[in-house]
Scaffold this active site. Sequence first.
Site, PDB file in Angstrom:
ATOM      1  N   HIS A  18     -28.629   8.364  -9.538  1.00 56.33           N
ATOM      2  CA  HIS A  18     -29.202   7.404  -8.585  1.00 56.33           C
ATOM      3  C   HIS A  18     -29.141   7.994  -7.180  1.00 56.33           C
ATOM      4  O   HIS A  18     -28.199   8.732  -6.859  1.00 56.33           O
ATOM      5  CB  HIS A  18     -28.402   6.091  -8.608  1.00 56.33           C
TER       6      HIS A  18
ATOM      7  N   HIS B 126     -23.589   4.016  -3.040  1.00 60.47           N
ATOM      8  CA  HIS B 126     -24.590   3.005  -2.640  1.00 60.47           C
ATOM      9  C   HIS B 126     -24.112   2.120  -1.484  1.00 60.47           C
ATOM     10  O   HIS B 126     -24.880   1.288  -0.992  1.00 60.47           O
ATOM     11  CB  HIS B 126     -24.976   2.117  -3.824  1.00 60.47           C
TER      12      HIS B 126
ATOM     13  N   ASP C  34     -25.371  12.535  -8.804  1.00 64.89           N
ATOM     14  CA  ASP C  34     -25.488  11.298  -9.585  1.00 64.89           C
ATOM     15  C   ASP C  34     -26.986  11.040  -9.816  1.00 64.89           C
ATOM     16  O   ASP C  34     -27.820  11.434  -9.003  1.00 64.89           O
ATOM     17  CB  ASP C  34     -24.859  10.129  -8.810  1.00 64.89           C
TER      18      ASP C  34
ATOM     19  N   ASP D 166     -24.265   9.937 -14.845  1.00 64.35           N
ATOM     20  CA  ASP D 166     -25.248   9.063 -15.504  1.00 64.35           C
ATOM     21  C   ASP D 166     -26.603   9.750 -15.674  1.00 64.35           C
ATOM     22  O   ASP D 166     -27.553   9.152 -16.176  1.00 64.35           O
ATOM     23  CB  ASP D 166     -25.371   7.706 -14.791  1.00 64.35           C
TER      24      ASP D 166
END
Length: 282
Positions: free
Chosen positions: A147, A107, A145, A224
């Site tokens: 996200h 991120h 991931d 995740d």
Amino acid sequence: MNTRIVFSEKCLGYGGFHIEGPQRVKIAHEVLKEKGYEFLEPEAASEEDLLRVHDHEYIWNLKKGLVEDPDTPAYENIYEFARLSAGGALLAAKVNGFSLTRPPGHHAGRSGAALGVYTRGFCYVNNIAVAVKALGKQALILDVDGHHGNGTQEIFQGDEKVTYVSLHRFPHYPGTGLASEGNCLNFPLPADCGEGVFLETLDRALGMVDLGNVEVVAVSAGFDTHKGDLASLGLTEKSYGKIGFRIRALRKPAFFVLEGGYKGEQNGNDIDQLLRGFEGRP
Ligand code: Q9C
Ligand code: ZN
């Protein structure tokens, strides 16, 4: 067992109450040790390494600890922890290993929060970007991931050496990655879509990549997506083996960098399955 794990006890030395805490890698390390994996100790990335990815002002602020946001605390000495995690990615790239370090990175954009998002989602330095830039090779970055890696997309948007492919939950944090843009191929998926949809999408995504000039596959390995974790897509331990097998099928040198995944024991088992699939070990 071929793929070595890059790990340092030093990366357990901060945090504790935040969900992105030491246990998520401490316990994963114990699980992998028990399974007989070999470990390598990373060295911190240099400032020069970081500056291939991030701008001076952001690194300056990171050094001074002026980088707090609602998701991403300004821990004491976070610059040193972040440099070590980026160093983990550099070593993983060098030995085609798996970097089991924290903090995560995808991120973090050029100058902090990326693509108009307000937080850096537990990230300080974009570890995988540091490794890919240091290699200077034609790379496929595969981000599994849960996200969207908005930082990674921002950094490599329009970069002719890199194709970025991300599968992620949507709508969900960080809110980016709804559509593909140029060299960044995005595959938004509904919450808890399950392994079948995930793997079909992965096959479709990889089928769109021109592998002819890809020299290395860099995997943003987040867990995740595991059922019940922070960005669940309803995957199970076995799903990661199937993902690993698909990365194997690309027949390219690869390395892996930990992103999310917030349950230590589950991370350890998921990593083992991913690497088993990748190595073709039953
Ligand atoms: N402020 C990684 O998996 N959640 N980061 C924010 C609203 C942030 C996840 C909730 C999730 C960040 C590396
Ligand atoms: Zn994540």
